[in-house]
Design a protein around this motif. Structure first.
Motif, mmCIF file in Angstrom:
data_model
loop_
_atom_site.group_PDB
_atom_site.id
_atom_site.type_symbol
_atom_site.label_atom_id
_atom_site.label_comp_id
_atom_site.label_asym_id
_atom_site.label_seq_id
_atom_site.Cartn_x
_atom_site.Cartn_y
_atom_site.Cartn_z
ATOM 1 N N VAL A 1 41.915 43.185 29.104
ATOM 2 C CA VAL A 1 41.976 44.525 29.868
ATOM 3 C C VAL A 1 42.330 44.025 31.265
ATOM 4 N N PHE A 2 43.373 44.195 31.706
ATOM 5 C CA PHE A 2 43.874 43.708 33.138
ATOM 6 C C PHE A 2 43.882 44.816 34.092
ATOM 7 N N LEU A 3 43.498 44.663 35.225
ATOM 8 C CA LEU A 3 43.848 45.473 36.686
ATOM 9 C C LEU A 3 45.274 45.735 36.460
ATOM 10 N N ARG A 4 45.711 47.100 36.617
ATOM 11 C CA ARG A 4 46.852 47.401 36.697
ATOM 12 C C ARG A 4 47.863 47.063 37.667
ATOM 13 N N GLU A 5 47.252 46.719 38.844
ATOM 14 C CA GLU A 5 48.014 46.409 39.904
ATOM 15 C C GLU A 5 48.409 44.674 39.779
ATOM 16 N N ALA A 6 47.640 43.976 39.170
ATOM 17 C CA ALA A 6 47.946 42.623 38.773
ATOM 18 C C ALA A 6 48.650 42.507 37.993
ATOM 19 N N LEU A 7 49.114 43.532 37.040
ATOM 20 C CA LEU A 7 50.247 43.203 35.984
ATOM 21 C C LEU A 7 51.538 43.725 36.933
ATOM 22 N N ASP A 8 51.340 44.687 37.435
ATOM 23 C CA ASP A 8 52.380 45.257 38.248
ATOM 24 C C ASP A 8 53.168 44.754 39.678
ATOM 25 N N ALA A 9 52.289 44.021 40.166
ATOM 26 C CA ALA A 9 52.596 43.303 41.460
ATOM 27 C C ALA A 9 53.911 42.247 41.293
ATOM 28 N N ASP A 10 54.553 42.286 42.181
ATOM 29 C CA ASP A 10 55.691 41.120 42.337
ATOM 30 C C ASP A 10 55.242 39.678 42.726
ATOM 31 N N VAL A 11 54.358 39.834 43.413
ATOM 32 C CA VAL A 11 53.603 38.632 44.127
ATOM 33 C C VAL A 11 52.239 38.482 43.972
ATOM 34 N N LEU A 12 51.443 37.602 43.223
ATOM 35 C CA LEU A 12 50.205 37.415 43.336
ATOM 36 C C LEU A 12 49.693 36.344 44.017
ATOM 37 N N ILE A 13 48.772 36.512 44.863
ATOM 38 C CA ILE A 13 48.059 35.390 45.989
ATOM 39 C C ILE A 13 46.696 35.108 45.424
ATOM 40 N N ALA A 14 46.247 34.162 45.092
ATOM 41 C CA ALA A 14 45.163 33.668 44.845
ATOM 42 C C ALA A 14 44.361 33.203 46.170
ATOM 43 N N ALA A 15 43.234 33.862 46.537
ATOM 44 C CA ALA A 15 42.343 33.555 47.712
ATOM 45 C C ALA A 15 40.890 33.369 47.351
ATOM 46 N N PRO A 16 40.828 32.434 46.571
ATOM 47 C CA PRO A 16 39.422 32.067 46.213
ATOM 48 C C PRO A 16 38.516 31.179 47.295
ATOM 49 N N THR A 17 37.182 31.685 47.286
ATOM 50 C CA THR A 17 36.290 30.631 48.008
ATOM 51 C C THR A 17 36.226 29.504 47.053
ATOM 52 N N ALA A 18 35.822 28.202 47.719
ATOM 53 C CA ALA A 18 35.409 26.998 46.859
ATOM 54 C C ALA A 18 34.028 27.072 46.705
ATOM 55 N N LYS A 19 33.759 27.045 45.240
ATOM 56 C CA LYS A 19 32.179 27.235 44.899
ATOM 57 C C LYS A 19 31.942 26.661 43.625
ATOM 58 N N HIS B 1 30.155 26.685 39.957
ATOM 59 C CA HIS B 1 29.695 27.786 38.926
ATOM 60 C C HIS B 1 28.906 27.167 37.668
ATOM 61 N N SER B 2 28.075 27.728 37.477
ATOM 62 C CA SER B 2 27.134 27.422 36.264
ATOM 63 C C SER B 2 27.839 27.121 34.963
ATOM 64 N N SER B 3 28.767 27.743 34.602
ATOM 65 C CA SER B 3 29.263 27.658 33.475
ATOM 66 C C SER B 3 30.471 26.825 33.338
ATOM 67 N N ALA B 4 31.430 27.023 34.469
ATOM 68 C CA ALA B 4 32.696 26.389 34.483
ATOM 69 C C ALA B 4 32.650 25.093 35.354
ATOM 70 N N GLY B 5 31.714 24.937 35.692
ATOM 71 C CA GLY B 5 31.602 23.710 36.861
ATOM 72 C C GLY B 5 32.000 23.958 38.103
ATOM 73 N N VAL B 6 33.172 24.533 38.607
ATOM 74 C CA VAL B 6 33.597 25.019 39.836
ATOM 75 C C VAL B 6 34.400 26.278 39.609
ATOM 76 N N SER B 7 34.349 27.191 40.748
ATOM 77 C CA SER B 7 35.171 28.575 40.609
ATOM 78 C C SER B 7 36.135 28.373 41.808
ATOM 79 N N LEU B 8 37.544 28.054 41.352
ATOM 80 C CA LEU B 8 38.405 28.057 42.305
ATOM 81 C C LEU B 8 39.459 28.919 41.942
ATOM 82 N N SER B 9 40.961 28.678 42.064
ATOM 83 C CA SER B 9 41.968 29.760 41.788
ATOM 84 C C SER B 9 42.008 29.914 40.330
ATOM 85 N N LEU B 10 42.009 28.798 39.294
ATOM 86 C CA LEU B 10 42.052 29.237 37.964
ATOM 87 C C LEU B 10 40.922 30.254 37.331
#
Length: 305
Positions: free
Chosen positions: A161-179, A181-190
């Motif tokens: 179930v996606f945020l509607r604006e994420a599906l409808d946007a023409d351009v998506l820009i990922a702007a994560p902080t570098a941190k 993550h206890s489950s995934a190792g790191v949390s970045l753009s992916l």
């Protein structure tokens, strides 16, 4: 040789070189004008702009009239110095560049884990972006803001179930902080794309998390990644508190795998160094063709302000 003959010879040689370059030069050299990864060190806002300009500027990614969605980390009610949320100056610099590029609408959105109002206030992102647009920063969590969508080509998670604006946007820009993550190792753009779905819990409980993260990124593909590594939360992520490294760095790329791979190898995580291939979802993303993690073969351009 007469001067006229010399000039003719020189001109023919120049034309031959030009023809040869266009016919035989490796594509790597032709693409060298725009690096795969741009890295800038300095003040958060200036470094953000410089990192994007290394890639050719925001107009390479945003055309006049397009709808842009910027996805930062603002899931926790804390400030940027904690390393758990994106620096507000990084987010506002991205939003301003989108406006300058002629975007018809700009939204800055994340589905927060903590109270939406507290996240908007304490991260400072809403206040920082106010001059770009009064209501562009939002943290929706109610069901009406989301809709279910399929994930074609998924290996495990075939829909969410996606945020509607994420599906409808023409351009998506990922702007994560570098941190971390206890489950995934790191949390970045992916990993950060999980903030654009409502039912992120199933990604932990029902599926292999690394595979589900890559499935999600086959549906949500940012045109541009800007990783805020001003403060890097190197332990006890994603929420902290943990060990925070002051790196004053911003990483930009059109390739989310390359951007994440660079961040993995550039900083210390959990007190040691890692290769990108050691992070499961980064390795899987490269193997499934979402980008490249072979940093030694990529063009990486750096600037210190």
């Amino acid at each position: 040789m007469q001067r006229r003959d010399f000039l003719k010879w020189q001109m023919s040689g120049a034309l031959w070189l030009a023809a040869g370059a266009s016919l035989f030069a490796p594509s790597r050299l032709l693409a060298a004008a725009e690096p795969d990864v741009g890295v800038a060190k300095g003040d958060p806002a200036a470094a953000t702009r410089s990192a994007v300009e290394l890639l050719g500027g925001m107009k390479r990614f945003v055309r006049p009239g397009q709808k842009v969605l910027v996805k930062p980390n603002m899931s926790f009610a804390t400030d940027a110095a904690s390393g758990a949320v994106t620096h507000p100056a990084v987010v506002s610099a991205i939003a301003l560049m989108c406006k300058e590029a002629g975007a018809s609408s700009i939204l800055v959105m994340d589905n927060p884990l903590a109270s939406a109002e507290a996240c908007l206030e304490r991260t400072g992102i809403r206040a920082a972006c106010r001059d770009v647009g009064p209501d562009i920063v939002q943290a929706p969590s109610a069901e009406r803001f989301f809709r279910e969508a399929a994930i074609p080509g998924a290996r495990e998670m075939e829909s969410n179930v996606f945020l509607r604006e994420a599906l409808d946007a023409d351009v998506l820009i990922a702007a994560p902080t570098a941190k971390s993550h206890s489950s995934a190792g790191v949390s970045l753009s992916l990993k950060g794309m999980m903030g654009l779905v409502r039912n992120r819990g199933v990604m932990h409980s029902r599926y292999d998390l690394d595979t589900a993260i890559v499935d999600l990124n086959t549906r949500l593909k940012p045109a541009l990644v800007v990783i805020d590594a001003i403060y890097v939360l190197s332990t006890n992520g994603p929420g902290g508190p943990g060990k925070v490294l002051r790196e004053d760095t911003v990483i930009a790329s059109a390739d989310p795998v390359a951007a994440d791979a660079y961040a993995v190898e550039a900083f210390e995580w959990y007190g040691r160094r890692f290769k990108a291939r050691q992070v499961g979802h980064v390795r899987q993303a490269a193997e499934r063709g979402l980008g490249r993690m072979d940093l030694e073969a990529l063009e990486i351009r750096q600037v210190t302000l």
